[in-house]
Design an enzyme around this catalytic site. Structure first.
Site, mmCIF file in Angstrom:
data_model
loop_
_atom_site.group_PDB
_atom_site.id
_atom_site.type_symbol
_atom_site.label_atom_id
_atom_site.label_comp_id
_atom_site.label_asym_id
_atom_site.label_seq_id
_atom_site.Cartn_x
_atom_site.Cartn_y
_atom_site.Cartn_z
ATOM 1 N NE ARG A 147 29.201 -8.384 46.181
ATOM 2 C CZ ARG A 147 29.425 -9.071 44.714
ATOM 3 N NH1 ARG A 147 28.851 -8.522 43.872
ATOM 4 N NH2 ARG A 147 30.303 -10.114 44.770
ATOM 5 C CB THR A 420 30.684 -5.532 36.420
ATOM 6 O OG1 THR A 420 31.614 -5.810 35.598
ATOM 7 C CG2 THR A 420 30.931 -6.605 37.640
ATOM 8 C CB THR A 438 27.327 -6.480 38.732
ATOM 9 O OG1 THR A 438 27.142 -7.656 37.907
ATOM 10 C CG2 THR A 438 27.550 -6.919 40.258
ATOM 11 C CG ASN A 440 27.195 -12.884 39.539
ATOM 12 O OD1 ASN A 440 28.256 -12.605 39.121
ATOM 13 N ND2 ASN A 440 26.764 -13.879 39.898
ATOM 14 C CD GLN A 459 26.636 -10.294 42.908
ATOM 15 O OE1 GLN A 459 27.368 -10.992 42.336
ATOM 16 N NE2 GLN A 459 25.800 -9.384 42.325
ATOM 17 C CG ASP A 462 30.113 -13.081 42.566
ATOM 18 O OD1 ASP A 462 30.221 -13.833 41.838
ATOM 19 O OD2 ASP A 462 30.316 -11.918 42.452
ATOM 20 C CB SER A 491 36.052 -9.153 40.270
ATOM 21 O OG SER A 491 36.381 -10.622 40.690
ATOM 22 N N GLY A 512 33.895 -6.926 33.519
ATOM 23 C CA GLY A 512 34.806 -8.347 32.924
ATOM 24 C C GLY A 512 35.176 -9.153 34.334
ATOM 25 N N GLY A 513 34.172 -9.139 35.289
ATOM 26 C CA GLY A 513 34.339 -10.119 36.308
ATOM 27 C C GLY A 513 35.855 -10.274 36.760
#
EC number: 3.4.19.13
Length: 611
Positions: A147, A420, A438, A440, A459, A462, A491, A512-513
């Site tokens: 991440r 994503t 992703t 984002n 990002q 988020d 997510s 799909g977040g």
């Protein structure tokens, strides 16, 4: 509101009675702060004047804006030596070519992920980050976190006055982790030469690739018009003055050179070398705060995966800051109900599934970067994953009705996540990989370094932003506030299942977040409880509930009568129309006896490949 109330719970476009329902106004106000830029675009801070129907549909289509019928059609693929599922057919093929050349599922996943970053770079690429789940037979599954992390010069109040700055532009950029993650996975588990994984992707970027239908949809969005006029983006997206359409060739020469450098020299030039200098200079010239030291300090995290059992099947998923813990909570809750028995026949089974979604969504409000959570709070999160806690939750679930959102006791408000892409792979040795990556929002920060061709993530959006409570009087989550070098909550929920004998059964994940974890939960239920094959599991209509807003969303494959029956439980239902954006997109691979099957979600025009 109780199920006996006379207020309508199922609305249509023409049903003006929804305006008398305070929850609809809460819904609009709740999302106002976060959707100043609808579907990854700049959007006015005060755009509440939009019609509620338009706003609601846009809110739930942020990740892709890809309009396809809900009567989704696609086909599974079958092979004897492995399978790869991704959203881009050529990327699935590249993954399978790695298997055919003697590589394993990790090699295939890496090559396919690089490919999506070339072709569908509105959603993924080495300017972003993600998570990978790796499961060798008879070994503990491993969770790899790559991440993005916040730069060193951030502060938790940096977006208080203008949250839009977290969504687009230089301040929205976090330090990319995808390349470090893919390289770490290859070093630990790969078989092929590193350069072999990049060769077909360098060729695609340099010699051109067909524009996907998904990319065409994105480029047609009104909010993309400014990118088409940008001198950096225009040569790629609109060469010769015309916007590219599906099937047209797109070229990314600068990105090809970058991938070629990485193929020959590894990741050092990206994090501590010539590519770093170019990227940092570009970001800083545009007003960003990212430094060379930020890139050099980036590191990935390997850990044992999270685990639970469901109907005797072992389920593995990624650790915090993903939503893997929420998936485990939902499965543990449902494991106490015999969903495949007549006593819990449809629609009661669907009602219980939705209740589990609401509870796991409440649990998500406790999550954050584990490196920044105090030990006593990590104990709180661990409790959410226990079978004992799930048993307590079942005592608070009714078989005949739902409850107002307060019943589920969410602790904080969370930002809505987006975007994503996902890749699932398995090889002939039953080594399985599930990877979600992703940038984002659409094209991330909407900044691309013209020298390297890297599209940077946004990002920072988020993270939670301190400030006033939302329309439901929930404060932003302090566990997800911005701090230097912290990773925002995600997510994502990469998942791998083994059967009752401990053998590989399925690898799956979704894009799909905020709808990812509910899509994975629904897929597991369909596979194990309802005995769906992989094609039906992926293509059938899905429900979604994230507790706030307190609305059950059903894809149009659910009939209106189903929506009406769910209304009788007290659910407020929004049934999507046939051409509304789908909720999420699943990528899955399975094994049955000695054969492997792959299925890419037709909602995003994907196609799996097998070998």
């Amino acid at each position: 509101m109780s199920p006996t109330d006379t207020t309508p719970l199922l609305y249509s476009w023409d049903d003006q009675s929804r305006h008398q329902d305070p929850d609809w106004h809460k819904l609009r106000n709740y999302h106002g702060a976060w959707y100043r830029r609808i579907s990854r675009r700049r959007f006015s801070q005060f755009i509440f004047a939009f019609g509620l129907m338009t706003l609601f549909v846009l809110v739930y289509s942020i990740s892709s804006n890809l309009h396809t019928p809900t009567q989704f059609t696609g086909h599974k693929v079958r092979g004897r030596r492995g399978a790869v599922a991704s959203e881009v057919p050529v990327c699935s093929d590249i993954g399978v070519s790695m298997l055919a050349d003697g590589g394993n599922a990790v090699d295939a996943a890496i090559a396919s992920t690089f490919c999506i970053g070339v072709v569908n770079f509105f959603s993924s690429g080495i300017g972003g980050g993600g998570f990978m789940l790796i499961k060798h037979p008879n070994e503990t599954a491993q969770s790899l976190t790559f991440r993005e992390i916040a730069p060193g010069n951030v502060s938790k109040h940096m977006f208080d006055k203008n949250p839009m700055l977290a969504q687009v532009g230089p301040l929205s950029i976090a330090i990319p982790g995808e390349l470090a993650g893919l390289y770490e996975a290859w070093k630990s588990h790969g078989l092929l030469d590193w350069s072999k994984l990049l060769e077909p992707n360098v060729k695609l970027a340099r010699e051109g690739f067909p524009v996907t239908r998904a990319m065409e949809r994105v480029l047609k969005l009104p909010e993309m018009a400014h990118l088409l006029k940008d001198p950096i983006w225009q040569p790629i997206l609109m060469p010769n003055g015309k916007v590219l359409r599906a099937g047209d060739k797109m070229f990314r020469p600068a990105y090809a050179k970058t991938l070629e450098i990485i193929a020959n020299k590894g990741i050092e030039p990206f994090y501590r070398g010539e590519l770093t200098n170019s990227m940092v200079k570009f970001i800083q010239d545009n007003g960003g705060i990212v430094t060379v030291e930020d890139f050099g300090n980036y590191s990935t995290v390997f850990a044992d995966a999270l685990h639970t059992s469901y109907r005797g099947h072992d389920v593995y998923t990624c650790t915090l800051p993903t939503s893997g813990p929420a998936l485990i909570e939902g499965l543990n809750i449902l494991d106490g109900y015999p969903l495949n028995t007549p006593s819990l026949a449809f629609p009661k089974r669907l009602h219980l599934e939705v209740e589990a979604m609401k509870w796991l969504s409440a649990g998500r409000t406790q999550f954050g970067d584990p490196d920044f959570l105090p030990l006593d709070h990590l104990d709180v999160v661990s409790k959410l994953l226990s079978k004992e806690f799930a048993s307590q939750i079942r005592n608070n679930i009714s078989l005949s009705k739902t409850y107002p959102w307060e019943h589920y006791n969410p602790s904080y408000d969370l930002p809505i996540s987006h975007g994503t892409t996902h890749v699932s792979t398995v090889d002939s040795n039953n080594l399985a990989v599930s990877i979600t990556s992703t940038v984002n929002l659409l094209f991330g920060s909407q900044l691309m370094d013209p020298v390297t061709g890297v599209v940077f993530n946004d990002q920072m959006d988020d993270f939670s932003i301190p400030g006033a409570s939302n329309a439901f009087n929930l404060s932003p989550s302090p566990w997800n506030f911005i701090e230097p070098f912290k990773r925002p909550q995600s997510s994502s929920a990469p998942t791998i299942l083994t059967d009752i004998n401990g053998d590989f059964e399925m690898a799956l994940g979704a894009s799909g977040g905020s709808r990812i974890v509910t899509a994975v939960l629904d897929s597991i239920i369909k596979r194990i409880d309802m005995d769906y094959d992989i094609e039906s599991m992926v293509a059938s209509a899905r429900p979604h509930h994230q507790l706030l807003p307190d609305i059950l969303i059903l894809e149009s494959g659910f009939s209106k009568s189903v929506a009406t029956r769910m209304k009788k439980y007290g659910h407020k239902v929004w049934r999507l129309k046939q051409h509304d954006t789908p909720l999420s997109q699943i990528q899955a691979v399975t094994r049955h006896h000695s054969e492997y099957y792959g299925m890419s979600d037709p909602r995003k025009y994907g196609q799996a490949a097998a070998y």
